[in-house]
Motif scaffolding. Structure first.
Motif, PDB file in Angstrom:
ATOM      1  N   GLY A  56       0.801  -1.231   0.000  1.00 51.63           N
ATOM      2  CA  GLY A  56       0.000   0.000   0.000  1.00 51.63           C
ATOM      3  C   GLY A  56       0.823   1.266   0.000  1.00 51.63           C
ATOM      4  O   GLY A  56       0.311   2.356   0.228  1.00 51.63           O
ATOM      5  N   TYR A  57       2.129   1.138  -0.260  1.00 48.55           N
ATOM      6  CA  TYR A  57       2.956   2.348  -0.326  1.00 48.55           C
ATOM      7  C   TYR A  57       2.708   2.991  -1.697  1.00 48.55           C
ATOM      8  O   TYR A  57       2.903   2.353  -2.714  1.00 48.55           O
ATOM      9  CB  TYR A  57       4.449   2.031  -0.235  1.00 48.55           C
ATOM     10  CG  TYR A  57       4.940   1.350   1.026  1.00 48.55           C
ATOM     11  CD1 TYR A  57       4.088   0.983   2.057  1.00 48.55           C
ATOM     12  CD2 TYR A  57       6.297   1.081   1.182  1.00 48.55           C
ATOM     13  CE1 TYR A  57       4.572   0.357   3.198  1.00 48.55           C
ATOM     14  CE2 TYR A  57       6.786   0.466   2.322  1.00 48.55           C
ATOM     15  CZ  TYR A  57       5.911   0.094   3.317  1.00 48.55           C
ATOM     16  OH  TYR A  57       6.396  -0.527   4.435  1.00 48.55           O
ATOM     17  N   THR A  58       2.292   4.212  -1.701  1.00 50.29           N
ATOM     18  CA  THR A  58       2.032   4.865  -2.990  1.00 50.29           C
ATOM     19  C   THR A  58       3.230   5.702  -3.448  1.00 50.29           C
ATOM     20  O   THR A  58       3.629   5.633  -4.607  1.00 50.29           O
ATOM     21  CB  THR A  58       0.774   5.748  -2.908  1.00 50.29           C
ATOM     22  OG1 THR A  58       0.864   6.537  -1.732  1.00 50.29           O
ATOM     23  CG2 THR A  58      -0.495   4.911  -2.875  1.00 50.29           C
ATOM     24  N   ILE A 109      12.924  10.131   3.101  1.00 48.25           N
ATOM     25  CA  ILE A 109      14.217   9.433   3.313  1.00 48.25           C
ATOM     26  C   ILE A 109      14.432   8.379   2.240  1.00 48.25           C
ATOM     27  O   ILE A 109      15.557   8.148   1.791  1.00 48.25           O
ATOM     28  CB  ILE A 109      14.313   8.837   4.744  1.00 48.25           C
ATOM     29  CG1 ILE A 109      15.714   8.240   5.009  1.00 48.25           C
ATOM     30  CG2 ILE A 109      13.325   7.715   4.993  1.00 48.25           C
ATOM     31  CD1 ILE A 109      16.565   9.044   5.852  1.00 48.25           C
ATOM     32  N   GLN A 110      13.343   7.768   1.774  1.00 54.12           N
ATOM     33  CA  GLN A 110      13.467   6.750   0.724  1.00 54.12           C
ATOM     34  C   GLN A 110      13.861   7.405  -0.601  1.00 54.12           C
ATOM     35  O   GLN A 110      14.756   6.933  -1.295  1.00 54.12           O
ATOM     36  CB  GLN A 110      12.146   5.987   0.581  1.00 54.12           C
ATOM     37  CG  GLN A 110      11.846   5.108   1.788  1.00 54.12           C
ATOM     38  CD  GLN A 110      10.393   4.694   1.902  1.00 54.12           C
ATOM     39  OE1 GLN A 110       9.569   4.986   1.040  1.00 54.12           O
ATOM     40  NE2 GLN A 110      10.058   4.011   2.994  1.00 54.12           N
ATOM     41  N   ALA A 111      13.189   8.513  -0.916  1.00 57.90           N
ATOM     42  CA  ALA A 111      13.480   9.191  -2.188  1.00 57.90           C
ATOM     43  C   ALA A 111      14.936   9.648  -2.239  1.00 57.90           C
ATOM     44  O   ALA A 111      15.581   9.590  -3.280  1.00 57.90           O
ATOM     45  CB  ALA A 111      12.541  10.380  -2.354  1.00 57.90           C
ATOM     46  N   THR A 159      12.885   6.356  13.661  1.00 55.11           N
ATOM     47  CA  THR A 159      11.905   5.336  13.324  1.00 55.11           C
ATOM     48  C   THR A 159      10.590   6.025  12.988  1.00 55.11           C
ATOM     49  O   THR A 159      10.223   7.003  13.634  1.00 55.11           O
ATOM     50  CB  THR A 159      11.714   4.387  14.525  1.00 55.11           C
ATOM     51  OG1 THR A 159      12.982   3.820  14.811  1.00 55.11           O
ATOM     52  CG2 THR A 159      10.734   3.292  14.239  1.00 55.11           C
ATOM     53  N   GLY A 160       9.919   5.524  11.978  1.00 59.39           N
ATOM     54  CA  GLY A 160       8.652   6.136  11.599  1.00 59.39           C
ATOM     55  C   GLY A 160       8.764   6.949  10.320  1.00 59.39           C
ATOM     56  O   GLY A 160       7.760   7.387   9.767  1.00 59.39           O
ATOM     57  N   THR A 161       9.993   7.144   9.853  1.00 58.51           N
ATOM     58  CA  THR A 161      10.177   7.934   8.644  1.00 58.51           C
ATOM     59  C   THR A 161      10.226   7.049   7.399  1.00 58.51           C
ATOM     60  O   THR A 161      10.332   7.553   6.283  1.00 58.51           O
ATOM     61  CB  THR A 161      11.501   8.734   8.717  1.00 58.51           C
ATOM     62  OG1 THR A 161      12.547   7.797   9.011  1.00 58.51           O
ATOM     63  CG2 THR A 161      11.459   9.799   9.786  1.00 58.51           C
ATOM     64  N   GLY A 162      10.210   5.741   7.618  1.00 62.14           N
ATOM     65  CA  GLY A 162      10.317   4.809   6.485  1.00 62.14           C
ATOM     66  C   GLY A 162      11.763   4.465   6.185  1.00 62.14           C
ATOM     67  O   GLY A 162      12.103   4.048   5.083  1.00 62.14           O
ATOM     68  N   LYS A 163      12.622   4.587   7.188  1.00 64.28           N
ATOM     69  CA  LYS A 163      14.059   4.387   6.924  1.00 64.28           C
ATOM     70  C   LYS A 163      14.404   2.927   6.649  1.00 64.28           C
ATOM     71  O   LYS A 163      15.369   2.660   5.944  1.00 64.28           O
ATOM     72  CB  LYS A 163      14.901   4.962   8.060  1.00 64.28           C
ATOM     73  CG  LYS A 163      14.863   4.176   9.354  1.00 64.28           C
ATOM     74  CD  LYS A 163      15.796   4.827  10.357  1.00 64.28           C
ATOM     75  CE  LYS A 163      15.471   4.401  11.768  1.00 64.28           C
ATOM     76  NZ  LYS A 163      15.807   3.029  12.087  1.00 64.28           N
ATOM     77  N   THR A 164      13.605   1.987   7.160  1.00 59.77           N
ATOM     78  CA  THR A 164      13.935   0.575   6.911  1.00 59.77           C
ATOM     79  C   THR A 164      13.865   0.283   5.410  1.00 59.77           C
ATOM     80  O   THR A 164      14.780  -0.312   4.841  1.00 59.77           O
ATOM     81  CB  THR A 164      12.970  -0.344   7.689  1.00 59.77           C
ATOM     82  OG1 THR A 164      12.867   0.149   9.023  1.00 59.77           O
ATOM     83  CG2 THR A 164      13.462  -1.770   7.706  1.00 59.77           C
ATOM     84  N   ALA A 165      12.795   0.737   4.783  1.00 60.14           N
ATOM     85  CA  ALA A 165      12.672   0.515   3.334  1.00 60.14           C
ATOM     86  C   ALA A 165      13.750   1.290   2.590  1.00 60.14           C
ATOM     87  O   ALA A 165      14.204   0.859   1.523  1.00 60.14           O
ATOM     88  CB  ALA A 165      11.286   0.954   2.867  1.00 60.14           C
TER      89      ALA A 165
END
Ligand code: AMP
Length: 520
Positions: free
Chosen positions: A20-22, A27-29, A47-53
């Protein structure tokens, strides 16, 4: 920016789409293109910024270009401070790599090593690990890190806080010189900045939600309350049924257990998660919370690291942390991935200094809820209510006008002096009597003045251990005895006073003690 624009493999795009990530998070970009090219990176993100992905997706893509059948040797290592975080990172690798043939496994301490060793023997491309268990298994010859191509040091500042930095350095010493290194840290203390200089080569720096700013999506509320009334205030706050999943932070493990008990007595289902809880108990608590079986999870900072609950309605700081960055970490647990959230903080007199530090760091005042049933009474007197002094006004160091001396003195009992001197001779101090509350009441002394009296008493109780014996006294040296504390006495049935007296009996000031990480 879309995920397609990041030139990701179709298998990764499909997995991300199914989650469901649109759009990629900032941080990913910013990180994915660099990591895909093999460059080193420092990511200042919590944590919470999407850093794992941000690191997992490009690592998977790079590894996929050459996957052996045996999945040996290990090619990517993610080092993270806690078991919870390790499990979640492994789960993320599994999710993003669902349509690839990459093998991931996770190892952490506190559980038997045999199943972990078996998984390693079956062959692993990506290993997620906590430092202690990793070094153990390396020393036993179960893990060879000599072929690591990408090394991720996650939550580097927490590694430092938790005293793992030595273990981290031991792990780094086992890695090949030629590798890609990605370091993530929510804050950048000096030691981590130095470590990053040593282990990263020409890194790009990616920063999201700078450490000094709190997430905008989070509504912050501050309740000033006396320490003894926090449990009642929590019950009051929980009357809001919209707060259906609440993560409560305490500074100590004992405190977490106490909050759970108090909530239980009030009929609120809650569980605690902290360092003294075994892995099974932690998982049970987390699962109960995620499934909605319990409404409140009470956690210490370390245990809460990496708890990945997206539907969190509120975070409650039952106690303010003495490290302001921890506040930012805590409240970042709510308002995740674009959702709104509430961060509720309880601040008692002792914690006012911590509040100041938090506001300095975030460069924002935390909005105060003025109207609630348990307002802080100690030193929160409205100047308007105070009597005009007969003699010159006494100004306190913190700017709060104290009652005039003439009014204060009669109510200060002579007890401290009288109690302490004989106490030293007798090698056991008698506790000084607290100010006689009913007498104050009878004297019609307004509340602010009574507070000033109480403070005066607190300050005038010397610590006998610090006193030298009187000349000629037989006592060779002062006996280290605990500072006598005034007995706590409830002076009226008016509830808020209970807390004020509790704070009084607690006898601490809002000092800034040495800052230590709060152990979970
Ligand atoms: P993290 O900071 O890695 O712990 O991620 C926080 C949460 O955001 C996790 O539950 C992820 O599943 C979720 N997440 C990560 N990237 C995205 C994205 N691009 N869009 C929506 N949610 C995301």
């Amino acid at each position: 920016m879309t995920f397609q624009e990041l030139n990701l493999l179709p298998q990764l795009l499909r997995a991300v789409d199914e989650l469901g990530y649109t759009v990629p998070s900032p941080i990913q970009a910013q990180s994915i293109p660099t990591v895909l090219k093999g460059g080193d990176l420092i990511g200042c993100a919590q944590t919470g910024t999407g850093k794992t992905a941000a690191f997992a997706i490009p690592i998977l893509q790079r590894l996929n270009s050459r996957v052996g059948k045996s999945h040996k040797p290990i090619r990517a290592l993610v080092l993270t401070p806690t078991r919870e975080l390790a499990l979640q990172i492994k789960e993320s690798f599994d999710q993003y790599g669902k349509y690839l043939r990459i093998q991931n496994t996770v190892i952490f301490g506190g559980v038997g090593q045999a199943p972990q060793v078996e998984a390693l023997q079956r062959g692993v491309d990506v290993l997620v690990a906590t430092p202690g268990r990793l070094n153990d298994l390396c020393s036993q010859g179960h893990i060879d890190l000599s072929a690591i191509e990408t090394f991720v040091l996650d939550e580097a500042d927490r590694m430092l806080d938790m005293g793992f930095i030595h273990d981290v350095r031991r792990v780094i010493a086992r890695l090949p010189e030629k590798r890609q290194t990605l370091l993530f840290s929510a804050t950048m203390p000096q030691e981590i900045a130095e470590l990053s200089k040593q282990i990263l080569k020409d890194p790009i720096r990616v920063e999201v939600t700078p450490q000094s700013s709190t997430v905008d999506a989070i509504e912050q509320r501050l309740y000033k309350v006396d320490k003894g009334n926090k449990k009642l205030l929590l019950q009051h706050v929980l009357q809001d049924e919209r707060l259906d999943s609440v993560l409560v932070f305490t500074n100590t493990k004992h405190g977490a257990d106490r909050v759970v008990k108090e909530l239980g007595r009030a009929g609120v289902a809650a569980m605690a998660i902290h360092g003294n809880k075994g892995q099974t108990a932690r998982i049970r608590a987390l699962d109960s919370f995620k499934s909605g079986a319990i409404r409140v999870l009470v956690a210490t900072d370390i245990a809460a690291r990496g708890i990945d609950v997206n539907e969190l309605a509120a975070v409650v700081n039952y106690e303010l942390p003495n490290v302001p960055e921890t506040y930012v970490h805590r409240i970042g647990r709510t308002g995740r991935a674009g959702r709104s959230g509430v961060a509720i903080s309880f601040c008692n007199y002792d914690e006012l200094a911590y509040l100041k530090d938090i506001e300095k760091l975030t460069r924002k005042k935390v909005p105060v809820v003025e109207d609630h049933p348990w307002p802080m009474e100690i030193l929160e007197a409205s100047p308007k209510k105070q009597r005009e002094p007969r003699a010159g006004r006494v100004k306190r160091a913190d700017g709060v006008p104290a009652a005039p001396r003439a009014q204060r003195l009669p109510a200060v009992p002579a007890a401290p002096k009288a109690a302490v001197v004989p106490a030293i001779k007798a090698k056991r101090p008698a506790a000084p009597k607290p100010p006689a509350a009913p007498a104050e009441k009878a004297a019609g002394m307004p509340s602010p003045d009574r507070e000033a009296v109480i403070l005066k008493v607190e300050r005038s109780v010397p610590n006998p251990a610090m006193l030298q014996p009187a000349k000629g006294s037989k006592a060779a040296a002062p006996i280290p005895v605990p500072r006598p504390e005034p007995t706590m006495r409830r002076i009226s049935s008016d509830p808020p006073r209970v807390g004020r007296l509790a704070a009084f009996a607690d006898g601490r000031r809002a000092g800034r003690g040495r800052r230590r990480p709060q152990k979970g």
